[in-house]
Design an enzyme around this catalytic site. Structure first.
Site, PDB file in Angstrom:
ATOM      1  N   HIS A 109     -11.562   9.721   2.414  1.00  0.00           N
ATOM      2  CA  HIS A 109     -10.926   9.959   1.118  1.00  0.00           C
ATOM      3  C   HIS A 109     -11.987  10.465   0.144  1.00  0.00           C
ATOM      4  O   HIS A 109     -13.070   9.877   0.059  1.00  0.00           O
ATOM      5  CB  HIS A 109     -10.299   8.651   0.605  1.00  0.00           C
ATOM      6  CG  HIS A 109      -9.651   8.809  -0.725  1.00  0.00           C
ATOM      7  ND1 HIS A 109      -8.459   9.488  -0.888  1.00  0.00           N
ATOM      8  CD2 HIS A 109     -10.031   8.421  -1.957  1.00  0.00           C
ATOM      9  CE1 HIS A 109      -8.148   9.491  -2.171  1.00  0.00           C
ATOM     10  NE2 HIS A 109      -9.073   8.854  -2.831  1.00  0.00           N
ATOM     11  N   THR A 141      -4.738   1.223   6.135  1.00  0.00           N
ATOM     12  CA  THR A 141      -3.778   0.124   6.043  1.00  0.00           C
ATOM     13  C   THR A 141      -2.532   0.673   5.350  1.00  0.00           C
ATOM     14  O   THR A 141      -2.536   1.812   4.872  1.00  0.00           O
ATOM     15  CB  THR A 141      -4.351  -1.053   5.232  1.00  0.00           C
ATOM     16  OG1 THR A 141      -4.673  -0.582   3.914  1.00  0.00           O
ATOM     17  CG2 THR A 141      -5.596  -1.623   5.890  1.00  0.00           C
ATOM     18  N   GLU A 143      -1.293   0.026   2.553  1.00  0.00           N
ATOM     19  CA  GLU A 143      -1.545   0.367   1.145  1.00  0.00           C
ATOM     20  C   GLU A 143      -2.483   1.565   1.087  1.00  0.00           C
ATOM     21  O   GLU A 143      -3.600   1.532   1.627  1.00  0.00           O
ATOM     22  CB  GLU A 143      -2.142  -0.825   0.392  1.00  0.00           C
ATOM     23  CG  GLU A 143      -2.121  -0.615  -1.106  1.00  0.00           C
ATOM     24  CD  GLU A 143      -2.674  -1.804  -1.905  1.00  0.00           C
ATOM     25  OE1 GLU A 143      -2.859  -1.654  -3.117  1.00  0.00           O
ATOM     26  OE2 GLU A 143      -2.932  -2.855  -1.297  1.00  0.00           O
TER      27      GLU A 143
HETATM   28  N1  NHR Z   1      -1.108   6.418   4.808  1.00  0.00           N
HETATM   29  C1  NHR Z   1      -1.281   5.112   4.598  1.00  0.00           C
HETATM   30  N2  NHR Z   1      -0.252   4.318   4.858  1.00  0.00           N
HETATM   31  N3  NHR Z   1      -2.438   4.578   4.139  1.00  0.00           N
HETATM   32  C2  NHR Z   1      -3.478   5.391   3.854  1.00  0.00           C
HETATM   33  O1  NHR Z   1      -4.599   4.848   3.407  1.00  0.00           O
HETATM   34  C3  NHR Z   1      -3.346   6.799   4.030  1.00  0.00           C
HETATM   35  C4  NHR Z   1      -2.126   7.278   4.523  1.00  0.00           C
HETATM   36  C5  NHR Z   1      -1.914   8.651   4.716  1.00  0.00           C
HETATM   37  C6  NHR Z   1      -2.899   9.548   4.367  1.00  0.00           C
HETATM   38  C7  NHR Z   1      -5.092  10.075   3.329  1.00  0.00           C
HETATM   39  C8  NHR Z   1      -5.013  10.061   1.782  1.00  0.00           C
HETATM   40  C9  NHR Z   1      -6.301  10.586   1.158  1.00  0.00           C
HETATM   41  O2  NHR Z   1      -7.377  10.436   1.722  1.00  0.00           O
HETATM   42  C10 NHR Z   1      -4.115   9.064   3.831  1.00  0.00           C
HETATM   43  C11 NHR Z   1      -4.345   7.710   3.690  1.00  0.00           C
HETATM   44  C12 NHR Z   1      -1.909  12.162   1.207  1.00  0.00           C
HETATM   45  C13 NHR Z   1      -1.438  11.660   0.021  1.00  0.00           C
HETATM   46  C14 NHR Z   1      -0.158  12.160  -0.596  1.00  0.00           C
HETATM   47  O3  NHR Z   1       0.191  11.803  -1.708  1.00  0.00           O
HETATM   48  C15 NHR Z   1      -2.144  10.628  -0.592  1.00  0.00           C
HETATM   49  C16 NHR Z   1      -3.301  10.142  -0.003  1.00  0.00           C
HETATM   50  C17 NHR Z   1      -3.777  10.660   1.205  1.00  0.00           C
HETATM   51  C18 NHR Z   1      -3.072  11.677   1.797  1.00  0.00           C
HETATM   52  N4  NHR Z   1       0.620  13.017   0.138  1.00  0.00           N
HETATM   53  C19 NHR Z   1       1.899  13.576  -0.279  1.00  0.00           C
HETATM   54  C20 NHR Z   1       3.078  12.843   0.411  1.00  0.00           C
HETATM   55  O4  NHR Z   1       4.147  12.837  -0.205  1.00  0.00           O
HETATM   56  C21 NHR Z   1       2.021  15.028   0.103  1.00  0.00           C
HETATM   57  C22 NHR Z   1       0.951  15.874  -0.494  1.00  0.00           C
HETATM   58  C23 NHR Z   1       0.822  17.253   0.165  1.00  0.00           C
HETATM   59  O5  NHR Z   1       1.500  17.517   1.182  1.00  0.00           O
HETATM   60  O6  NHR Z   1      -0.003  18.045  -0.313  1.00  0.00           O
HETATM   61  O7  NHR Z   1       2.915  12.349   1.546  1.00  0.00           O
HETATM   62  O8  NHR Z   1      -6.266  11.082   0.016  1.00  0.00           O
HETATM   63  C1  GAR Z   2     -11.604  16.749   2.369  1.00  0.00           C
HETATM   64  O1  GAR Z   2     -12.314  16.840   1.164  1.00  0.00           O
HETATM   65  C2  GAR Z   2     -10.965  15.389   2.489  1.00  0.00           C
HETATM   66  O2  GAR Z   2     -11.755  14.352   1.977  1.00  0.00           O
HETATM   67  C3  GAR Z   2      -9.750  15.574   1.642  1.00  0.00           C
HETATM   68  O3  GAR Z   2      -9.306  16.883   1.861  1.00  0.00           O
HETATM   69  C4  GAR Z   2     -10.395  17.685   2.321  1.00  0.00           C
HETATM   70  C5  GAR Z   2     -10.043  18.197   3.682  1.00  0.00           C
HETATM   71  O4  GAR Z   2     -10.957  19.183   4.078  1.00  0.00           O
HETATM   72  N1  GAR Z   2      -8.721  14.649   1.992  1.00  0.00           N
HETATM   73  C6  GAR Z   2      -7.721  14.377   1.202  1.00  0.00           C
HETATM   74  O5  GAR Z   2      -7.650  14.791   0.067  1.00  0.00           O
HETATM   75  C7  GAR Z   2      -6.667  13.501   1.820  1.00  0.00           C
HETATM   76  N2  GAR Z   2      -5.619  13.352   0.894  1.00  0.00           N
HETATM   77  P1  GAR Z   2     -11.042  19.640   5.595  1.00  0.00           P
HETATM   78  O6  GAR Z   2      -9.629  19.962   6.041  1.00  0.00           O
HETATM   79  O7  GAR Z   2     -11.900  20.859   5.553  1.00  0.00           O
HETATM   80  O8  GAR Z   2     -11.647  18.518   6.379  1.00  0.00           O
END
Ligand code: NHR
Ligand code: GAR
Length: 209
Positions: A109, A141, A143
């Site tokens: 993240h 997890t 959350e």
């Molecule tokens: N799922 C769970 N249950 N827990 C985590 O900790 C997760 C997860 C799924 C993805 C990556 C996370 C990040 O690193 C991740 C961690 C997508 C969104 C989001 O809002 C938020 C956090 C992360 C990934 N996605 C939108 C949705 O409605 C769509 C956004 C898009 O398609 O561009 O799923 O940041």
């Molecule tokens: C990375 O910066 C990663 O940390 C972030 O998106 C980029 C993906 O780059 N992840 C998120 O924002 C998840 N929500 P990559 O496709 O070149 O690895």
């Protein structure tokens, strides 16, 4: 040999860093497959060119998150992974899916968690005048962005930074810490003590870029 499945949504530069480190450092592991929720993800081309199995499970072809996650789990489990690696994977996962991979799914993240869970981390850090930014590898997890932390990287936020310059500075460090975290896990170098992940050999779980 541990089996790794990597989930991507786009560019896949973190996936690339892991694939390259796995080969260069001869980890006791192989990348069994790369799975994307977007058919146009650039990272699929790199994976295919390196002889890695690829699959697409398009979230737009599913009517609910549960249906998408069920299909995604089928595609992943076809490769019997020991570890599932979210690398720029952009779909929030349902509690049932997360439970199925409990203790064997990690994410990177782009913030210093617990600051800025969710999206647009760099923009929010700049808007609030943060002086330090970074990235966190954590176990997934239910959350969002709250699981146990494996390793963090910190970088300065510099005067005049825009989202693009800050995200690039953080990305350089992501490419250091994500392969490191995966290597630790596949070589069984980590322990969980009272819910906190510690490196058994005392290696630093903080990188300062
Ligand atoms: N799922 C769970 N249950 N827990 C985590 O900790 C997760 C997860 C799924 C993805 C990556 C996370 C990040 O690193 C991740 C961690 C997508 C969104 C989001 O809002 C938020 C956090 C992360 C990934 N996605 C939108 C949705 O409605 C769509 C956004 C898009 O398609 O561009 O799923 O940041
Ligand atoms: C990375 O910066 C990663 O940390 C972030 O998106 C980029 C993906 O780059 N992840 C998120 O924002 C998840 N929500 P990559 O496709 O070149 O690895």
């Amino acid at each position: 040999m541990k089996r790794i499945v990597i989930l991507i949504s786009g560019r896949g530069s973190n996936m690339e860093a892991i694939v390259k480190a796995c080969a260069a450092e001869q980890w006791p592991a192989r990348i069994a497959a790369v799975v994307s929720n977007r058919p146009e993800a650039k990272g699929l081309e790199f994976a295919a060119a390196h002889g890695i199995a690829t699959a697409v499970v398009d979230h737009k072809q599913h009517t609910s998150r549960e249906a998408f996650d069920a299909e995604l789990a089928r595609a992943i489990d076809a490769h019997a992974p020991d570890l599932v690696v979210l690398a720029g994977f952009m779909r929030i996962l349902t509690p049932g899916f997360v439970e199925h991979y409990a203790g064997r799914m990690i994410n990177i993240h782009p913030s210093l968690l617990p600051a800025f869970p969710g999206l647009h981390t760099h923009r929010r850090a700049i808007e609030l005048g943060c002086k330090l930014a970074g990235a966190t590898v954590h176990y997934v997890t239910a959350e969002l962005d709250h699981g146990p932390i494996v390793v963090q990287a910190a970088v300065p936020v510099l005067p005049g930074d825009a989202e693009a310059t800050l995200s690039q500075r953080v990305l350089v460090q992501e490419h250091r810490i994500y392969p490191m975290a995966v290597r630790w896990i596949v070589s069984d170098a980590l322990d969980s003590r009272d819910g906190v992940i510690v490196h058994r050999g005392g290696e630093a779980q903080l990188v300062v870029g």
